[in-house]
Structure formats: structure tokens, C-alpha cells
Design an enzyme around this catalytic site. Structure first.
Site: not given
Length: 843
Positions: A505-506, A508, A510-511, A513, A626
Site C-alpha cells: 500500500i505504499g 518510501g 525506509f521501505g 508498507v 519532517d
């Protein structure tokens, strides 16, 4: 220390975050330093001992010691002293002390590896301190060894903020080694050392690294009011030809309490001994081109550590108005000392100045004094004393280690207590047996439940070894932290169907999702760190920070952390699932229905509440660092929650800043933060101002497809506001919904947030009030004809409804203007960390 004034120290309790401390200006009623309430312990001894006027009580009869396995050893043919005996621990043990008063305490640990049947110099151990009723603690010493070629004692000194209750100091042997200690001191520091804004959630932890009598002789603890040791400065002096020792003054000192532009008058000899202020190092010649600073002292420090520095001065060469010179650190200007504008000018009056330094990955800190361009005299630069304390900023330990306590020295036991303990013990055994049988049954059932699918090969090997139990980036272990939040890798594999891409579902920085469902049926968002980052460790600080922050805060408008996994070299975070995704999705994604103006106001208010809680709430002060529309998530009812705390910094925020590497996202970054590298909560306020413009205009913070002067939304929006044209770039889907008064208030709030000077920006509490006021104006707007609802005349004067504006509940924060050194690094994140999450339990 007595007073940091405007220069508060920012220290993270959690992984991301680091705490800020501001010492109060409490001064003495008399010139003499009062003896403090104290605990002095002679470890490993059956007899008391005297040292520098202090009586150290034998730990065998004190009742302070809690241990299951320890041993007392003693030197032979030595006169009685705390260094004649030692207590050795083969298992973790602790000393505990009753604390009756909240305050800053001085803790000293004495170590001397004397010759005995046990080679004490081979000991390797950690020392932990738990000073708070919340059981949060810190690692004071890591992998410590007491080897000392000079055969003299090693004394480790700390300043800790401690709450009333039981204060514990743990000694934890490493591997097959052991721990030992000769003596312990714990006493309440004088009133001048008490922090002004002390919070039990964020203890004060400083470790003394240097204490120097500049221009004078070594001062032994016997000659210091609170038994401090002062070294001579000659071994730290970079160029001995640039300085000369002053002649010792025989004049009485004018102990005075005063404040002048950050300088504080020493009210008593508790600040520093009389002999420190009687001597000084003086400049000999003017600076040469190759030697820009006349007198420089160089100190070896831990790389990346921050330090509190206190410099001592005394007008033994004349009143402060008669001299003027500059103070520097590593070539960076810190402060001008003296001069005609110095408000307090008196001969033989001691005073001091505090500031915070970062070593910036260097193992050296240089402190220099040199002539100011505003003077023509020669011997005008001088320094009397210097103290340097390392700020311990490692993640806090959430719980003390489990210990079996065998208290030494408590011999009086009532028979009724013994009988009760026996009966209670038998009952406890029965309960434990039933619990164990039930637990075995549950574990068996769980193994059957999870055995229907094949485990995925582990990244980086098949070990179940935890990354967090190895220790954090600062060397503090996390094996005591948040164990109740751990979720097994096997359960997360099952929850996400082995991280099926269909559940993605996402994506980013970092990694990825994934949407998942835990064994209890709860829907969650599972954020899994990238494999390449797991090899390099680049994502570990953010991973630890997120856990540390979210595991200790709860708020309706902050995304909740459900759990984490650090098995098999994995870095996985599990959050509540937010059904409606991110705010940005609903502003730009044409496939989703547009948010109404009322919904947008409610979302902004919710996000502001979350940020206001971070800045001033029970968490003790957290800077998000952020803030952006992708980090504001919406649940099924469009309730806003702030997310992604991987870049956060923690600590009390009022009137403070911290020098730090610049991190954040282009388009949202505070320009002042970028230039000065001074992070404050006002940096979050600026970023939130960009979000407000996004909400109003429904366009990205940076759009490279637009003309150059329109690319940056903050710059373009403020230019339009200045020209009275802001209504022309408002999202067309809400133009006819906005009441002119509400629009004017909302746009003015955004403008205040985006001021270049952080001092001119409101606090998050003020922003929240203004947004609630804009919402109230929208709700109370009189019905208008469709053609009258346009915002075309929003810049004109309006007749506001009868809505009273009450004073803001938050106070304005005066940001300190001290320029601290920082790195030139600009670390940014331009990708979304995760998008879709959903609320499980309302918080």
C-alpha cells in the site's frame, strides 16, 4: 551547574530524539557553600572510612546493597580508606538510595584496581542508573574497565536529575567478566545546580570529562566545597608561548549574584573554589596571521558527543569594563567577554558563562580566547577556569534489569513477616504452576496455528538474533525497552501473506508498507525496512527513534505504534491502519473525492493538536522534523494523525535550540534551520505553514513543472499574499465554500508560520488557536447568496461575526540567538514513508 540561561541543552530520551536543559539562577543566601545531604558508601567493607572529611559508611551494614552474588576483598597493610576495599559482583547487582527531594544530584563512582588475589584491572562491566519513578534510566558507563597505569583511583562523576523514591545504580558484568566498585557518593547538589525545567520524563544526565584550574595549581577534593578535583591547564595548552600565568591575587573576592547577557555572577565557592578565581592565564602577544587565537586549550572528547562547557572569569586584572576579548570554540565565535557595555563591572568579582558544543565527529574540542577588534590593549584576554561535561543522550532504558535482591545489612525481620512470606510463597508457587501449565498449552496451540505456512528465508541469515539487543548507535542497549511491543517475524509473515505485493500500500525511503491482519484480527500497516539498508545499517537510527518515541506517547492525533520486529536482521514497524491514507492523497489524487473546506480545517486542527502535544505535552518536548502532507494520515472518519517520527529529536523545547544535521524534505524545510543548523520547534511551525498552503491551494510544496518563481509553494504563496492575490491560487473546488473571514484568518496564520525569522513565528499552540478561530468563523458565517460566497473580496475589510478571541493558552517562546557549530550535511527525504494506515482503537 547553576545557570544555562538562554542556552538550554536538548537531550533525547528516545532513539530519535535527544533532551534540552536549562539551569535556574538560584543563588546562595550566604557566601559559604552549605554541606549537602549525602550518601557516602565504603564498598566491600565492614567498617566506615574517612576521605577528605567525608565518612564513608560500610556497605555490609548500610542496607544500600542488593545482590545475590558478590564478594568483598581487602588490601593488606594499608591504612583505612575507601580504596582499601572493593565489592566484586559476578552477577548484576545494585545499590539503592532513598531520595526525598526532586533535584539535581551529584553521583561519583570510585574505582581503584589495587593488587589482590583478584586482578581488578581485568573487570569489564556496565553501570546503569535509574533515577526516576517512571523507571526510566540511562547507561552511565559502557564496557568500562578500571585499568590505570598511574595506580591512582579513577573517579567517574555524573550529574543526574532524580525524583523522590528509590534511586538505583546497577553494576552489570560483561560476558564471563565481573564488576567492582570501591566507593559511591550520592548527594543533592547545591541549589545553584538545580534545573529550572526539570521533568521526570527527561532526566538530567551529564558526565564530567574535564575540570581545569587555568593558570593555577592542581586543586584536590579537600580544598573544594563539594569535593571536586581541578587539574592544571598546562597539559591542554596548545601554545605555551601565547600565555603566561597571572600572579595569584591576595584580594578578597566579591561574591555577587547577577546576570548580564548570559554571564552569571558566582554567588559562592560552590560554583568554583576561591583558588580558581585567584589565578588566570593571560595573553602575552597579539595574534599573528598563523595563530589567529592567542590562547588555545585542546581537549580530547568522544566523537559525535555534545558537551556543556562552563568558562570561569574573575576581574583580577580589572573591572569588566576595562577589558574586552572574544571566546571561540574550534575557530567559531562564541561570545564577547567584557567591554564598556558589560552591565556589571566590579573588581575581583567572579562570573561564568555556559554554552553547548558538538564535536562534529571530531575527537577534539578547542577552546580559545583572543583579542577583540574593539580593543587596542595587549594583555586583555584571560581565563580562570574551565569545566566540560559530556551530555549523555543515549536512548533511555525503560525498565531496570530483573534482579534477585538479597539486601545486605538488614537483620531485623519480624516473625509475622516471615510467616506471611511463607504462606504467600506457597500461594505464589501454586499460582505459578497453574500459569506454567496454561502457558504451555497456549504455546502449543500457537505453534499449531502458525505451522500451516512455510517461513520465508530470512534476510541476512536465519538467526533470530535481535539488532536492538546489540545496543543502539550510541552504545546504550535496548534489550530492556518496550519488550511488550515485540511481534515475531513469523506472525508478520502470516499477517502479510509473506509480504505479498498484492498487499503493498505504499513505498518510501525506509521501505515498503503492507496491509496486514494480526492473529487477533486487527488490521495494521506493516512497514518493512529495505534489504540494502539492513546490510548497511543506514535505517537503524530512524527505526530505533520511531520505537522510542511512539512507545512512550499516546494522543488521538498521533499515529499509534502497535509493535515492532527486529529478528533476522529485519527492521519492521507495525502501526494502526489508517483507512483514508494521507492528506496529500486527498489534495492531489484525482481518483479520490475532494475534501470540503470544513474537512480541511478539521484536518489542520487535528494535525496542529498532535504537533502541539509533541512540543509541549506529556512527552516532554519533541521536534518532529519532517512535517508534511504525506505524514498527516486520515482514519475512516477523516480524523488527522501525525505520523513518521524517524527524524524526531526530543527534549524540553522552550527557549532552546540544538545544533544538528539538517534533515527533512525539500519544500518544507525551515530556511533558518538550513542556514544556521539550529533546530527548534519553530522549524516544525514553518513546515506546517507549507502544509496549510497545500491545503488551501491543492498543489505540491515543490512543482518543477511550473515557472521558476512558482516552483516553491511557500515563496509563491507569500508573494501572492503580499500582492493581495492569494485567493487567485486557491483550489477551485473549495473557492465557493470559504467564508471570507475564515479565509483571511487561515491565510494570515499560514503567513505567520512562514516568517523567515523563527522568533516571528507563533508557537504551535497559537497556530492551533488561530485555526480553531478560522473554523469558528466558517461555522458562524451568515448565509450568503452564491455570488457573495466568492473569496474575490477576501482581501477587503470584513465585518466579523461576534466571536471573541481569547488570549492564547501558550506562551511565546524566545529562541536563543547563540550560533552553535554544526555539520554542513543536508540529509533530506523526498519520498513518502508510508501512505495507508487505519485506526484500530481510538486513542
Amino acid at each position: 551547574m547553576e545557570s544555562l540561561h538562554n542556552h538550554k541543552i536538548h537531550i533525547p530520551l528516545f532513539s530519535p530524539f535527544f533532551f534540552l536543559l536549562h539551569f535556574s539562577s538560584l543563588h546562595f543566601l550566604s557566601l559559604a557553600c552549605e554541606p549537602p545531604h549525602k550518601y557516602f558508601v565504603n564498598c566491600g567493607s565492614k567498617a566506615d572510612a574517612n576521605l577528605s572529611g567525608r565518612v564513608f559508611t560500610a556497605d555490609s551494614s548500610s542496607g544500600f546493597l542488593c545482590t545475590e552474588k558478590s564478594r568483598a576483598i581487602e588490601r593488606t597493610n594499608q591504612s583505612p580508606s575507601p580504596y582499601q576495599t572493593a565489592r566484586i559482583f559476578s552477577q548484576q547487582s545494585y545499590y539503592q538510595f532513598g531520595i526525598n527531594e526532586t533535584g539535581t544530584y551529584l553521583v561519583r563512582l570510585h574505582f581503584l584496581a589495587f593488587s589482590s588475589e583478584v586482578n581488578l584491572s581485568t573487570a569489564l562491566f556496565d553501570v546503569l542508573a535509574f533515577p526516576n519513578v517512571s523507571n526510566s534510566g540511562f547507561k552511565l558507563l559502557s564496557n568500562f574497565t578500571a585499568k590505570n597505569s598511574s595506580n591512582s583511583p579513577l573517579i567517574e562523576e555524573f550529574f543526574l536529575g532524580i525524583d523522590p523514591g528509590t534511586f538505583k545504580i546497577y553494576f552489570v558484568p560483561q560476558a564471563s567478566s565481573f564488576a567492582f566498585v570501591n566507593a559511591i557518593e550520592v548527594f543533592l547538589a547545591p541549589a545553584s545546580f538545580k534545573p529550572e525545567n526539570y521533568s521526570s520524563s527527561f532526566p538530567l544526565v551529564l558526565r564530567t570529562t574535564y575540570r581545569v584550574n587555568v593558570g593555577g595549581q592542581k586543586i584536590e577534593p579537600d580544598n573544594d566545597a563539594i569535593w571536586r578535583k581541578w587539574d592544571t591547564d598546562s597539559i591542554y595548552l596548545s601554545n605555551s608561548n601565547a600565555a603566561v600565568d597571572s600572579q595569584p591575587s591576595s584580594q578578597s573576592l566579591n561574591w555577587q549574584s547577577f546576570e548580564s547577557d548570559g554571564f552569571v555572577g558566582a554567588a559562592s565557592d560552590c560554583i568554583a573554589p576561591y583558588s580558581v578565581y585567584q589565578t588566570a592565564k593571560l595573553m602575552t602577544t597579539r595574534a599573528e596571521g598563523s595563530n589567529p587565537f592567542n590562547i588555545t586549550w585542546s581537549f580530547n572528547v568522544s566523537a559525535d558527543a555534545r558537551h556543556l562547557v562552563r568558562v570561569h572569569f574573575c576581574g583580577i586584572i580589572g573591572p569588566a569594563g576595562n577589558f574586552v576579548f572574544n571566546l571561540y570554540s574550534n575557530g567559531i565565535f562564541i561570545k564577547t567577554v567584557g567591554g564598556p557595555d558589560f552591565s556589571f563591572s566590579r573588581l575581583y568579582s567572579p562570573f561564568y558563562y555556559d554554552f553547548v558544543l558538538s564535536s562534529n565527529r571530531s575527537e577534539f574540542i578547542n577552546i580559545s580566547i583572543g583579542p577583540s577588534i574593539h580593543t587596542t590593549t595587549t594583555n586583555n584576554s584571560f581565563l580562570n577556569g574551565l569545566e566540560m561535561l559530556e551530555i549523555i543522550e543515549g536512548p533511555a532504558l525503560s525498565n531496570p534489569p530483573a534482579s534477585v535482591c538479597n539486601m545486605k545489612g538488614r537483620k531485623k525481620i519480624k516473625m509475622g513477616l516471615v510467616v506471611g512470606s511463607v504462606i504467600g510463597g506457597l500461594s505464589l508457587i501454586c499460582i505459578l504452576i497453574v500459569g506454567i501449565l496454561f502457558g504451555l498449552k497456549y504455546r502449543t496451540a500457537k505453534r499449531v496455528e502458525t505451522s500451516e505456512w512455510s517461513p520465508m528465508p530470512a534476510v541476512g541469515g536465519g538467526s533470530n538474533h535481535s539488532r536492538l539487543t546489540d545496543g543502539t548507535i550510541t552504545g546504550s542497549p535496548m534489550n530492556y525497552l518496550n519488550l511488550g511491543l515485540k511481534i515475531s517475524f513469523a506472525e508478520l509473515q502470516q499477517a502479510t501473506n509473506n509480504f505479498d505485493t498484492k498487499l503493498l500500500i505504499g513505498e518510501g525511503g525506509f521501505g515498503n508498507v503492507y496491509r496486514g491482519t494480526l492473529l487477533n484480527g486487527r488490521n495494521v500497516a506493516v512497514k518493512r525496512g529495505k534489504r540494502d539498508e539492513q546490510g548497511s545499517g543506514q535505517g537503524l537510527p530512524e527505526f530505533q527513534t520511531e520505537i522510542m518515541v511512539l512507545s512512550q506517547i499516546r494522543h488521538r492525533h498521533l499515529v499509534s505504534l502497535i509493535g515492532y520486529c527486529d529478528e533476522r536482521s529485519e527492521m519492521i514497524l507495525v502501526y494502526e491502519f489508517m483507512e483514508k491514507g494521507s492528506l496529500r492523497d486527498h489534495l492531489y489524487d484525482s481518483n479520490l473525492p475532494r475534501l470540503s473546506w470544513k474537512q480541511r480545517l478539521e484536518i489542520c486542527i487535528g494535525a496542529a493538536r498532535g504537533l502541539h502535544y509533541l512540543h509541549t505535552g506529556a512527552a516532554g518536548g519533541i521536534i518532529h522534523r519532517d512535517v508534511k502532507s504525506t505524514n498527516i494520515l486520515l482514519d475512516e472518519n477523516h480524523v488527522a494523525k501525525v505520523a513518521d517520527f524517524g527524524l524526531s529529536r526530543s527534549g524540553p523545547l522552550d527557549e532552546t535550540h540544538v545544533s544538528t544535521n539538517v534533515k527533512g524534505t525539500f519544500g518544507y524545510l525551515d530556511p533558518e534551520y538550513i542556514m544556521s543548523q539550529q533546530l527548534t520547534e519553530k522549524s516544525d511551525v514553518y513546515s506546517f505553514g507549507v502544509v496549510l498552503l497545500e491545503v488551501l491551494c491543492a498543489r505540491p510544496a515543490i512543482d518543477t513543472m511550473l515557472p521558476r518563481d512558482e516552483m516553491n509553494l511557500a515563496e509563491w504563496g507569500m508573494l501572492c499574499k503580499k500582492k493581495g492575490l492569494l485567493e487567485q491560487i486557491v483550489d477551485s473546488s473549495i473557492k465557493n465554500q470559504i467564508d471570507p473571514s475564515s479565509f483571511r484568518n487561515f491565510s494570515e496564520t499560514a503567513e505567520k508560520c512562514l516568517q523567515e525569522d523563527a522568533n516571528d513565528r507563533p508557537t504551535m499552540g497559537d497556530v492551533l488557536w488561530d485555526l480553531e478561530y478560522a473554523f469558528q468563523l466558517q461555522q458562524t458565517a451568515k448565509h450568503r447568496e452564491p455570488h457573495e460566497d466568492s473569496t474575490a473580496n477576501a482581501s477587503s475589510a470584513f465585518v466579523l461575526p461576534n466571536v471573541q478571541r481569547f488570549p492564547s493558552v501558550s506562551s511565546t517562546i524566545n529562541i536563543d540567538d547563540l550560533a552553535l557549530p554544526g555539520d554542513d550535511e543536508l540529509d533530506t527525504t523526498e519520498v513518502e514513508v508510508f501512505s495507508l494506515l487505519r485506526v484500530g482503537d481510538a486513542r
